[in-house]
Motif scaffolding. Structure first.
Motif, PDB file in Angstrom:
ATOM      1  N   GLU A  18       7.055  -7.524  -6.138  1.00 43.78           N
ATOM      2  CA  GLU A  18       7.503  -7.338  -7.518  1.00 43.78           C
ATOM      3  C   GLU A  18       8.086  -5.939  -7.725  1.00 43.78           C
ATOM      4  N   LEU A  19       7.467  -4.939  -7.112  1.00 43.45           N
ATOM      5  CA  LEU A  19       7.946  -3.561  -7.253  1.00 43.45           C
ATOM      6  C   LEU A  19       8.130  -2.936  -5.877  1.00 43.45           C
ATOM      7  N   CYS A  20       9.327  -2.415  -5.613  1.00 44.63           N
ATOM      8  CA  CYS A  20       9.642  -1.731  -4.362  1.00 44.63           C
ATOM      9  C   CYS A  20      10.156  -0.330  -4.714  1.00 44.63           C
ATOM     10  N   ILE A  21       9.459   0.688  -4.249  1.00 37.43           N
ATOM     11  CA  ILE A  21       9.843   2.068  -4.551  1.00 37.43           C
ATOM     12  C   ILE A  21      10.477   2.693  -3.326  1.00 37.43           C
ATOM     13  N   LEU A  52       6.324   4.672 -13.072  1.00 39.26           N
ATOM     14  CA  LEU A  52       5.485   3.480 -12.943  1.00 39.26           C
ATOM     15  C   LEU A  52       4.469   3.392 -14.081  1.00 39.26           C
ATOM     16  N   THR A  53       3.812   4.503 -14.384  1.00 39.92           N
ATOM     17  CA  THR A  53       2.782   4.488 -15.434  1.00 39.92           C
ATOM     18  C   THR A  53       3.377   4.314 -16.822  1.00 39.92           C
ATOM     19  N   THR A  60      -1.519  -2.959 -12.523  1.00 37.62           N
ATOM     20  CA  THR A  60      -0.385  -3.412 -11.713  1.00 37.62           C
ATOM     21  C   THR A  60       0.052  -2.363 -10.702  1.00 37.62           C
ATOM     22  N   VAL A  61       0.008  -1.083 -11.095  1.00 40.03           N
ATOM     23  CA  VAL A  61       0.590  -0.023 -10.259  1.00 40.03           C
ATOM     24  C   VAL A  61      -0.444   0.862  -9.573  1.00 40.03           C
ATOM     25  N   ARG A  66      -1.746   5.018  -5.421  1.00 37.40           N
ATOM     26  CA  ARG A  66      -2.612   5.517  -4.338  1.00 37.40           C
ATOM     27  C   ARG A  66      -1.815   5.749  -3.055  1.00 37.40           C
ATOM     28  N   GLN A  67      -0.931   4.820  -2.740  1.00 38.13           N
ATOM     29  CA  GLN A  67      -0.112   4.961  -1.531  1.00 38.13           C
ATOM     30  C   GLN A  67       0.818   6.167  -1.635  1.00 38.13           C
TER      31      GLN A  67
END
Length: 361
Positions: A18-21, A52-53, A60-61, A66-67
């Motif tokens: 869903e989310l790719c950074i 993201l926040t 969700t994020v 953390r990564q």
């Protein structure tokens, strides 16, 4: 273990989280310039976390944050190349260091990764040998683009210091005798390199004095295996110092090589073997007909994948089955079928801009 570029690309381009950074930044190889890299990386990671926040709920994020924070803490800036790229999603956390500068610095958040830097690295891949040659010994390295990836240890290399030195006091000023000894040493070095590379087409860039390189070519059995030389600086012979100078030299050679690609493309035009329409290029790549894909570096086009036969050009790169940059997918398809992709600053023939595919049939 570091994942090979092609394997990493194949994995990233197929991720549908869903989310790719994607975070991209131009970096520096050496101290103290690389100290600024740490600051820029942390600032961009902080920007990604803030975005993201601001837009998504905490649950969700949380894993993505953390990564990103872990990467910010663990990243070693001492081995940076020309640019650095961070890929994070719910299933991916990868860092890739590229030998090429990027023109897309910043934070990219979508449902696909911005993988052009990886495509560029593979499409402009140069494999070569680097020889550090002096009378105190010879070391041979394997290099890939801007990195020395192996200090070669074999039956042939490294070679100990020159054993062909004058042992006769009355000939210490005999220039011809001393020259003959040097030539014999360089002849042994040349034969060792030939035994090592065998029938491969490996080319070698030599760090040595101008005099040694001139004599090496004179005694060489196959002078064509030597790509050129760079003056040796005995105060700067660490691996990272050699690879930086070697890569600056090789990049200029790769630019000249582009001229050969342009000639190949023009010759194919006359045979009706070049297509420029994105839909047709996509289908040809799917069919395995793509031989040489040439893309201008400023070309980006988002598309929606409708099927393995059809694409739809879109303005927004967000959405299911939407690819941020179609050239990255095309390059992957071409590579999987044994073709090649080359990124260039500009295609000379305006009718072939900004993307052209030479097909096999």
């Amino acid at each position: 273990m570091i994942m090979p570029e092609k394997q990493l690309l194949q994995m990233l381009i197929r991720v549908q989280d869903e989310l790719c950074i994607t975070i991209s930044i131009n970096t520096h190889r050496t101290h103290p310039d690389n100290l600024s890299d740490r600051i820029k990386i942390k600032n961009l990671i902080r920007e990604a976390i803030d975005r993201l926040t601001d837009k998504y709920d905490t649950r969700t994020v949380a894993g993505l944050i953390r990564q990103l924070e872990r990467i910010a803490q663990e990243l070693d800036i001492n081995y940076n190349l020309e640019s650095l790229h961070i890929f994070v999603s719910d299933t991916v956390a990868e860092v890739f260091k590229s030998s090429w500068e990027t023109n897309q610095e910043g934070v990219h958040i979508s449902n696909t990764f911005a993988v052009r830097p990886l495509v560029k690295e593979i499409g402009r891949q140069a494999s070569y040998l680097v020889m550090l040659l002096s009378q105190s010994g010879v070391h041979l390295f394997r290099a890939l683009n801007g990195r020395i990836v192996e200090d070669i240890s074999s039956e042939e290399f490294p070679i100990a210091e020159n054993q062909f030195y004058n042992t006769f006091p009355d000939k210490s000023s005999d220039a011809k005798h001393l020259d003959d000894l040097l030539r014999e040493y360089l002849n042994r070095v040349d034969k060792a390199l030939l035994r090592y590379i065998g029938n491969s087409k490996s080319v070698t860039l030599v760090f040595c004095t101008e005099n040694n390189y001139s004599k090496l070519l004179q005694v060489a059995d196959r002078p064509s295996i030597y790509y050129g030389y760079l003056p040796i600086d005995y105060n700067n012979i660490e691996t990272h110092q050699l690879e930086s100078r070697a890569w600056n030299f090789m990049k200029q050679e790769l630019v000249r090589k582009n001229e050969d690609y342009f000639k190949e493309l023009e010759a194919a035009v006359g045979k009706g073997l070049v297509i420029t329409d994105l839909q047709e290029i996509y289908r040809a790549c799917q069919d395995g007909r793509g031989d040489l894909l040439i893309v201008q570096e400023n070309f980006h086009q988002a598309v929606k994948i409708l099927s393995d036969r059809d694409i739809e050009i879109v303005d927004n790169n967000v959405g299911l089955d939407t690819i941020d940059d179609i050239s990255s997918l095309l390059a992957l398809l071409v590579d999987e079928k044994g073709g090649q992709t080359v990124y260039v600053s500009q295609i000379p023939n305006i009718e072939l801009q900004p993307i052209a595919l030479k097909i096999r049939y």
